[in-house]
Enzyme design. Sequence first.
Site, PDB file in Angstrom:
ATOM      1  N   SER A  21      55.415 -24.851  31.662  1.00 33.77           N
ATOM      2  CA  SER A  21      56.450 -24.859  30.632  1.00 33.77           C
ATOM      3  C   SER A  21      56.312 -23.606  29.750  1.00 33.77           C
ATOM      4  O   SER A  21      56.420 -22.495  30.271  1.00 33.77           O
ATOM      5  CB  SER A  21      56.363 -26.153  29.810  1.00 33.77           C
ATOM      6  OG  SER A  21      57.520 -26.335  29.043  1.00 33.77           O
ATOM      7  N   ASP A  76      64.839 -30.692  36.805  1.00 33.37           N
ATOM      8  CA  ASP A  76      64.255 -30.525  35.474  1.00 33.37           C
ATOM      9  C   ASP A  76      65.384 -30.432  34.451  1.00 33.37           C
ATOM     10  O   ASP A  76      66.099 -29.435  34.398  1.00 33.37           O
ATOM     11  CB  ASP A  76      63.388 -29.254  35.457  1.00 33.37           C
ATOM     12  CG  ASP A  76      62.534 -29.124  34.213  1.00 33.37           C
ATOM     13  OD1 ASP A  76      62.917 -29.693  33.177  1.00 33.37           O
ATOM     14  OD2 ASP A  76      61.484 -28.450  34.280  1.00 33.37           O
ATOM     15  N   HIS A 109      60.699 -32.241  34.650  1.00 36.59           N
ATOM     16  CA  HIS A 109      59.772 -31.278  34.050  1.00 36.59           C
ATOM     17  C   HIS A 109      58.298 -31.655  34.291  1.00 36.59           C
ATOM     18  O   HIS A 109      57.425 -30.805  34.276  1.00 36.59           O
ATOM     19  CB  HIS A 109      60.056 -31.184  32.544  1.00 36.59           C
ATOM     20  CG  HIS A 109      59.468 -29.972  31.882  1.00 36.59           C
ATOM     21  ND1 HIS A 109      59.699 -28.684  32.325  1.00 36.59           N
ATOM     22  CD2 HIS A 109      58.650 -29.849  30.801  1.00 36.59           C
ATOM     23  CE1 HIS A 109      59.057 -27.826  31.553  1.00 36.59           C
ATOM     24  NE2 HIS A 109      58.405 -28.508  30.621  1.00 36.59           N
TER      25      HIS A 109
END
Length: 690
Positions: free
Chosen positions: A560, A635, A667
């Site tokens: 991320s 995601d 995600h």
Amino acid sequence: MYRTEDMYELHSLKKSNQYTVLNYDQSGQSTQIDLYDFATLQKTATIIDSKQQKIPTIDAYTFDLEEKILLLACNSTPIYRHSFTADYYLYDISKKELTRLFDFQIQEPTFSPDGKKIAFARENNLYVYDIASKTTVQITADGQKNTIINGICDWVYEEEFAFVRAFDWSADSKKIAYIRFDESEVPEFSMTVFNQQLYPEVTTFKYPKAGEKNSRVSLHLYDIASKGIKTVDLSNYSDFYIARIKWTNDANVLSAQVLNRHQDNLDLLFIDGNSAAKKVVLNEKDKAYIDVTDNLTFLKDNSFIWTSEKDGFNHIYYYDKTGKLKNQLTKGNWEVTQFYGIDEKTNTAFYQSTENGSINRGVYKIALNGKNKIALSNETGTNEATFSPDFDYYIRTFSSAKQSTAYTLNEVKSGKELKVIENNAALASRLKEYNLPAKEFFVLKTEKGIELNAWIIKPKDFDAAKKYPVFMTQYSGPGSQQVANQWNSLDDYWCLMLSQQGYIVVCVDGRGTGFKGAEFKKVTQLQLGKYEVEDQIDAAKVIGNYPYVDKSRIGIFGWSYGGFMASNCILKGNDIFKMAIAVAPVTNWRFYDSVYTERYMHTPQENPSGYDDNSPINFAGQLKGKYLLIHGSADDNVHVQNSMEMMNALIKANKQFDSQIYPDCNHGIYGGMTRIQLFNKMTNFIKENL
């Protein structure tokens, strides 16, 4: 096998000196809500057993205010990160009567304070269910997917302001305040969901990217008796957020936190429940941004507790009911990290802080006049607390890098430990046979003189005469912390395994991370990825000069925000890093959501260079080392678009790289064998390229 034993869904009861825990019986495939006594820790009853009641396993539960009725969530169906729908059951504890609420799933059902009604959301509308008559009244009727949402947050509020339920009952059960989201002008994002079908589905939802239109929000008051709705006039604000709503202890006063789009100016409003008239009780400004929290706490006389970074560190402030400052309770070059509550009998506040060092957490109590501060925890590591309703006892959760999570019963008066509830001794002895290395904490000083928290894991058979490759792991996002003195996460076990394979693993929290004061955290304002990348590169240079490190073999990993960082490091630090793995990275902040991105960057229209100067896409031509790019195709948070555009840039620059797409994964990239396959892939990539 290596998870700690935890106390799931621990609720401290208000009406009796007891607490409840949700226990899962694996052999019987059932869940029980068990009742325990705070003073003795003895289990006094099983309130409900899902197997006996012939209902599915219980996922979550809430009590009414009198703690006589339970609302049970079963068969939860996730929507986004926090939101879900579920089948709900009402359980009358004394009568032992179970009732299924509806034959359809609902969201966020919430008891009225008098326990007679339940407000809930379904398909973007709000309803009130009367428990005695079993009748439902519809409050709103204009709810429509991707257009209007009543009482439930839109995607970006849920993700970035971290709440789902955007409605609240007044203390006298006569009114419901709710936020209405008009997302009709918010641009849509579409994802293909393959689902092993002949024709894949397309999921479309509203997602405001940086600089794009947000939902238009409005605040409303619904009167239960008259069924009338009043709108709070917020016309003096433009392009704003309602970051929190909460009724005060005065049944006729609603509080609302209104934040401007830059998130550097916050008004705490008190709103009259009858006239809907508003007044600003407190205003908070910051040259960077204001963090919204759930710490606002009202005392019986409607005076209130507030936390703020206005003196450079996060501290507790006490205001009277008009918003006049009575006292700053805590002061010092350390941060309050959690506010637990007030014992009004003794005028004592309870909180968690970093007084014992920014990587540690301690539990403390202090009088409302700011005197008589007492530490309720004395072990160095991460201490948390759940207090009994009378504040006589608390359950302490403690862990450190060396000590697996332990739960103990402690006395508030002295902080003394009375009894061990769970110390995870079985896990500790199981891990002993693996002879795992220890995580060592230290402060790394860069050539620029900046001091950064760090940890290092060396192989168990470490030989200072040898040269080792180094694998750096980090996240680096604003206000985050990876270097923390707490028990292993699943990623830590991976790092320990890599050390067994002969790698030194290092983690460094650079500038922009949290718990070292506002200046350290907010230095990255308007240029995300500048100082954080500098710090990882500078840290790698320092580590590369250790006599036992092979400086030609340093790699970096992140997920991320950490993936954004790892990508930038392999490009901007191409002479330092040999390889990088980026999982679900943001590759250009223009692709990410408005609330998060603009908090730190303002809009792309206002700050184009801030967006472009640190976007890995713009530096693809600088790739020298080995780069592995990983993303889930579904995601909803960091869209796969980020990785696709990164690939595009690398292809245009004629750069070779490796990539992996996980179909229909969000995600978190998990489910079935997914995580095992993912971590095996990353491990193999490290072994082959570092």
